[in-house]
Write a protein that holds these residues in place. Structure first.
Motif, mmCIF file in Angstrom:
data_model
loop_
_atom_site.group_PDB
_atom_site.id
_atom_site.type_symbol
_atom_site.label_atom_id
_atom_site.label_comp_id
_atom_site.label_asym_id
_atom_site.label_seq_id
_atom_site.Cartn_x
_atom_site.Cartn_y
_atom_site.Cartn_z
ATOM 1 N N SER A 158 0.916 -1.422 -0.071
ATOM 2 C CA SER A 158 0.299 0.218 -0.009
ATOM 3 C C SER A 158 1.050 1.364 0.283
ATOM 4 O O SER A 158 1.749 0.919 0.051
ATOM 5 N N SER A 159 0.570 2.336 -0.068
ATOM 6 C CA SER A 159 1.074 3.807 -0.321
ATOM 7 C C SER A 159 1.631 4.317 1.069
ATOM 8 O O SER A 159 1.547 5.783 1.398
ATOM 9 N N GLY A 160 0.368 3.502 2.278
ATOM 10 C CA GLY A 160 0.929 3.912 3.694
ATOM 11 C C GLY A 160 -0.281 3.176 4.474
ATOM 12 O O GLY A 160 -1.303 2.900 4.368
ATOM 13 N N ASN A 161 0.007 3.765 5.727
ATOM 14 C CA ASN A 161 -0.636 3.017 6.681
ATOM 15 C C ASN A 161 -2.272 3.977 6.664
ATOM 16 O O ASN A 161 -1.441 5.545 6.929
ATOM 17 N N ALA A 163 -3.605 4.502 3.897
ATOM 18 C CA ALA A 163 -3.858 4.948 2.689
ATOM 19 C C ALA A 163 -5.157 3.814 2.068
ATOM 20 O O ALA A 163 -5.502 3.296 2.530
ATOM 21 N N HIS A 166 -4.672 0.528 1.294
ATOM 22 C CA HIS A 166 -4.165 -0.297 2.396
ATOM 23 C C HIS A 166 -5.969 -0.526 3.058
ATOM 24 O O HIS A 166 -5.930 -1.579 3.456
ATOM 25 N N PRO A 184 3.436 -1.440 4.229
ATOM 26 C CA PRO A 184 3.318 -0.473 4.081
ATOM 27 C C PRO A 184 4.172 0.509 3.007
ATOM 28 O O PRO A 184 5.336 0.092 4.242
ATOM 29 N N TYR A 185 4.629 1.267 2.186
ATOM 30 C CA TYR A 185 5.056 2.468 1.699
ATOM 31 C C TYR A 185 5.415 3.574 1.977
ATOM 32 O O TYR A 185 4.051 4.641 2.258
ATOM 33 N N LYS A 186 6.050 4.777 1.892
ATOM 34 C CA LYS A 186 6.156 5.858 1.664
ATOM 35 C C LYS A 186 5.360 6.444 -0.415
ATOM 36 O O LYS A 186 6.201 7.287 0.053
ATOM 37 N N GLY A 187 4.202 5.980 -0.009
ATOM 38 C CA GLY A 187 3.765 6.718 -1.964
ATOM 39 C C GLY A 187 3.629 5.240 -2.690
ATOM 40 O O GLY A 187 4.456 4.451 -2.181
ATOM 41 N N THR A 188 2.875 5.294 -3.613
ATOM 42 C CA THR A 188 2.741 4.556 -4.326
ATOM 43 C C THR A 188 3.847 4.030 -5.033
ATOM 44 O O THR A 188 4.301 3.032 -5.353
#
Length: 325
Positions: A158-161, A163, A166, A184-188
């Motif tokens: 996902s692009s973050g918790n 989001a 997610h 989770p990641y920091k962005g798409t």
């Protein structure tokens, strides 16, 4: 003298009563600020700027896009909620600030149901479930079966918790009875890079981001995570069609003004946005991004939609014990 004061009092009373209507008659007489609560450069910002340009003609005034990003869209949304309710500061909202964040964040200084005057629901951007081609599943049922037979092997990026990507995965796990691990990641962008590289196995992302990779075979599309098919991939069924009945994690777009904005001003803005969406450039942007135009474009339609979306995501967020500061 008494007659003079009485006349002045009567005139003042009439001006007070006629104030909102009079303001609406001359509205707009200066530029309008359309606040986008996300950074410039993304699909939401691109759509907002295209619409802002098309609004110049029906409104007869410039529409200036302002990016006020931060806290998942909350900073820009709070700014609009606290602005003067005169129609000159409006919000280009999405699912996060208009439906999800009220349940996701512990401290929020606005409520999407009571802090705004709904103007129009623009439409929605379908999410799409994609997998790395190494995953031995060609459709939804094969994917669910594989996930249940091989616990721990599948992960979704996902692009973050918190989001939408997610929450889409959480909703999938609940409805499909799977236990696919969230990464989770920091962005798409970073999430997509690791999906393409095989570090994660699947993701729910917007159709605009996924489409080039689906077409060149670097990702496999399992199904659309929306209630209806997309013209961008007309042959791809929805997850609902494939058996996950009622599944929909689309991102919607809606325009709102501060609560108390006069009804005639809201009506003018509503009609201006409807005209703007008929602009060829806007239609082209919709087609390119895979955006589906809303069927109900009334202010009441957006209000009802938000009223239905808030409890839907609240139930999911609370059941998964997700919370952000």
């Amino acid at each position: 003298m008494k007659k003079v004061f009485a006349s002045l009092f009567a005139a003042a009373a009439l001006c007070t009563l006629a104030g909102p209507a009079g303001a609406a008659d001359t509205y707009p007489d200066r530029p309008i600020h359309l606040v986008v609560p996300f950074p410039p450069g993304g699909p939401t910002d691109a759509l907002a700027r295209r619409l802002a340009h098309a609004l110049n003609k029906p409104l007869g005034q410039a529409v200036i896009v302002e990016n006020k990003a931060g806290a998942g869209g909350n900073i820009g949304s709070e700014y609009v909620a606290q602005s003067k309710p005169d129609g000159y500061t409006i919000l280009f909202g999405t699912s996060g600030p208009l439906a999800i964040n009220v349940s996701l964040y512990k401290r929020l200084h606005y409520d999407p149901r009571s802090s705004f005057a709904p103007i129009i629901r623009i439409g929605h951007l379908p999410n799409i479930l994609v997998v790395n081609p190494k995953v031995p599943a060609k459709n939804l049922q094969e994917l669910i079966a594989y996930a249940k037979k091989n616990p721990g092997k599948l992960t979704f990026a996902s692009s973050g918790n918190g989001a939408s990507s997610h929450l889409a995965g959480i909703l999938f796990n609940q409805m499909a009875g799977t236990d696919i691990l969230h990464i989770p990641y920091k962005g798409t962008g970073p999430a997509l890079n690791d999906l393409l590289g095989g570090q994660v196995t699947m993701s729910f992302t917007d159709i605009l981001t996924a489409l080039p990779h689906v077409k060149n075979g670097s990702l496999r599309a399992i199904g659309l995570a929306s209630a209806q098919r997309s013209e961008a991939l007309p042959d791809l069924p929805t997850l609902d069609e494939e058996g996950l009945k009622g599944y929909d994690s689309s991102v919607f777009f809606g325009i709102v003004a501060p609560k108390g904005t006069p009804a005639p001003v809201v009506a003018k803005l509503n009609q201006a946005f409807i005209q703007a969406m008929d602009d060829p450039g806007v239609k082209s942007t919709f087609a390119t991004q895979g955006i589906v135009r809303a069927s109900d474009q009334t202010p009441q339609g957006l209000a009802s939609f938000i009223d239905a979306q808030v409890p839907k995501w609240a139930a999911l967020i609370h059941s998964a014990h997700i919370s952000l500061d």
